[in-house]
Design a protein around this motif. Structure first.
Motif, PDB file in Angstrom:
ATOM      1  N   ARG A 203      86.189 -27.064 -55.809  1.00 28.34           N
ATOM      2  CA  ARG A 203      86.688 -26.265 -54.701  1.00 28.34           C
ATOM      3  C   ARG A 203      86.269 -24.811 -54.845  1.00 28.34           C
ATOM      4  N   ALA A 204      86.230 -24.118 -53.703  1.00 25.39           N
ATOM      5  CA  ALA A 204      85.932 -22.683 -53.705  1.00 25.39           C
ATOM      6  C   ALA A 204      86.568 -22.041 -52.488  1.00 25.39           C
ATOM      7  N   LYS A 205      86.882 -20.739 -52.607  1.00 27.04           N
ATOM      8  CA  LYS A 205      87.464 -19.980 -51.501  1.00 27.04           C
ATOM      9  C   LYS A 205      86.527 -18.849 -51.106  1.00 27.04           C
ATOM     10  N   ALA A 206      86.482 -18.525 -49.819  1.00 31.76           N
ATOM     11  CA  ALA A 206      85.672 -17.403 -49.334  1.00 31.76           C
ATOM     12  C   ALA A 206      86.113 -17.057 -47.914  1.00 31.76           C
ATOM     13  N   GLY A 207      85.606 -15.947 -47.410  1.00 36.16           N
ATOM     14  CA  GLY A 207      85.952 -15.485 -46.080  1.00 36.16           C
ATOM     15  C   GLY A 207      85.212 -16.181 -44.955  1.00 36.16           C
ATOM     16  N   SER A 208      84.270 -17.070 -45.300  1.00 31.89           N
ATOM     17  CA  SER A 208      83.585 -17.873 -44.294  1.00 31.89           C
ATOM     18  C   SER A 208      83.350 -19.262 -44.865  1.00 31.89           C
ATOM     19  N   LYS A 209      83.264 -20.252 -43.979  1.00 31.48           N
ATOM     20  CA  LYS A 209      83.046 -21.626 -44.433  1.00 31.48           C
ATOM     21  C   LYS A 209      81.699 -21.745 -45.146  1.00 31.48           C
ATOM     22  N   ARG A 210      80.689 -21.071 -44.623  1.00 32.46           N
ATOM     23  CA  ARG A 210      79.352 -21.192 -45.200  1.00 32.46           C
ATOM     24  C   ARG A 210      79.325 -20.704 -46.644  1.00 32.46           C
ATOM     25  N   ILE A 211      79.932 -19.564 -46.880  1.00 34.23           N
ATOM     26  CA  ILE A 211      79.930 -19.017 -48.242  1.00 34.23           C
ATOM     27  C   ILE A 211      80.778 -19.878 -49.164  1.00 34.23           C
ATOM     28  N   ALA A 212      81.919 -20.379 -48.662  1.00 35.07           N
ATOM     29  CA  ALA A 212      82.775 -21.240 -49.487  1.00 35.07           C
ATOM     30  C   ALA A 212      82.067 -22.537 -49.846  1.00 35.07           C
ATOM     31  N   GLU A 213      81.330 -23.106 -48.887  1.00 30.16           N
ATOM     32  CA  GLU A 213      80.576 -24.327 -49.170  1.00 30.16           C
ATOM     33  C   GLU A 213      79.512 -24.083 -50.226  1.00 30.16           C
TER      34      GLU A 213
END
Length: 228
Positions: A203-213
């Motif tokens: 798992r990962a967290k970020a301010g956009s789906k693309r960056i989190a993916e």
């Protein structure tokens, strides 16, 4: 043109003293507050993108004289993309001096990646117009710093690499699931989980789906490659 102490302090952080500070003021003026008498930074952003691109392309060309176009292109894209420009903007606290309309300010505009990235490009253009391309080029290389030397890691497309890893082992492509979306509309945080058919996940967290993916794929790929 006389400017405030905040702009003076920003010029110190930027490392360039403007002969025409009105150029910097314009570079920091977002369209949400622009007007006929207060031009915004959109035209400067257009020019700054080109100044940045040439500066980075030349630096990469000289840094690795044996690299092919296919090797240089992803490195270039990693260094000039909006996320990198925004990261450099945060490095010099550009958000603190952005001139925004009330609605944009209330919605967290000083922290928005797109606004920071655009303004960083506009500031580069302002330096170019104030002191010439060579000064702007040196400023870009100084602010981008070690990113130019370490770009190979950043240029790697983790999602593509993970898919290739899976296909090489006869597995279907990785699946990406949005686990949660938190935070206000102007500053969301996405938690993404990537799954492989063989059972591995990260798992990962970020301010956009693309960056989190991308971050989740990179984390899983790092673990898989470490295991092998």
């Amino acid at each position: 043109m006389k400017v405030g102490s905040d702009i003076e302090a920003f010029m110190d952080r930027l490392g360039h003293r403007f002969a025409k500070p009105e150029l910097l003021v314009r570079a920091l003026t977002h369209s949400s507050i622009g007007s006929a008498t207060r031009p915004d930074n959109q035209r400067l952003e257009f020019l700054g993108d080109r100044v940045l691109g040439l500066s980075i392309a030349e630096a990469l060309f000289k840094a690795d004289r044996t690299a092919s176009e296919g090797q240089l292109a992803p490195r270039f894209n990693a260094l000039v993309r909006k996320e990198t420009c925004a990261d450099v903007a945060r490095q010099i606290d550009l958000g603190a001096v952005l001139k925004l309309g009330r609605s944009e300010m209330m919605s967290g505009g000083r922290r928005k990646e797109a606004l920071l990235g655009d303004a960083m490009e506009a500031v580069i253009a302002a330096v170019h117009l104030d002191a010439g391309f060579e000064t702007a080029r040196k400023l870009v290389l100084r602010l981008w710093g070690e990113r130019v030397e370490t770009v190979e890691e950043d240029a790697r497309d983790a999602k593509t690499a993970l898919q290739e890893w899976a296909q090489a082992r006869g597995l279907p492509p990785p699946a990406y699931e949005t686990v949660s979306r938190t935070g206000p509309d102007h500053a969301p945080v996405f938690t993404i989980e990537v799954h492989l058919a063989s059972g591995e996940s990260e798992r990962a967290k970020a301010g956009s789906k693309r960056i989190a993916e991308q971050s989740a794929a990179k984390a899983l790929l790092t673990r898989l490659e470490g295991d092998t």
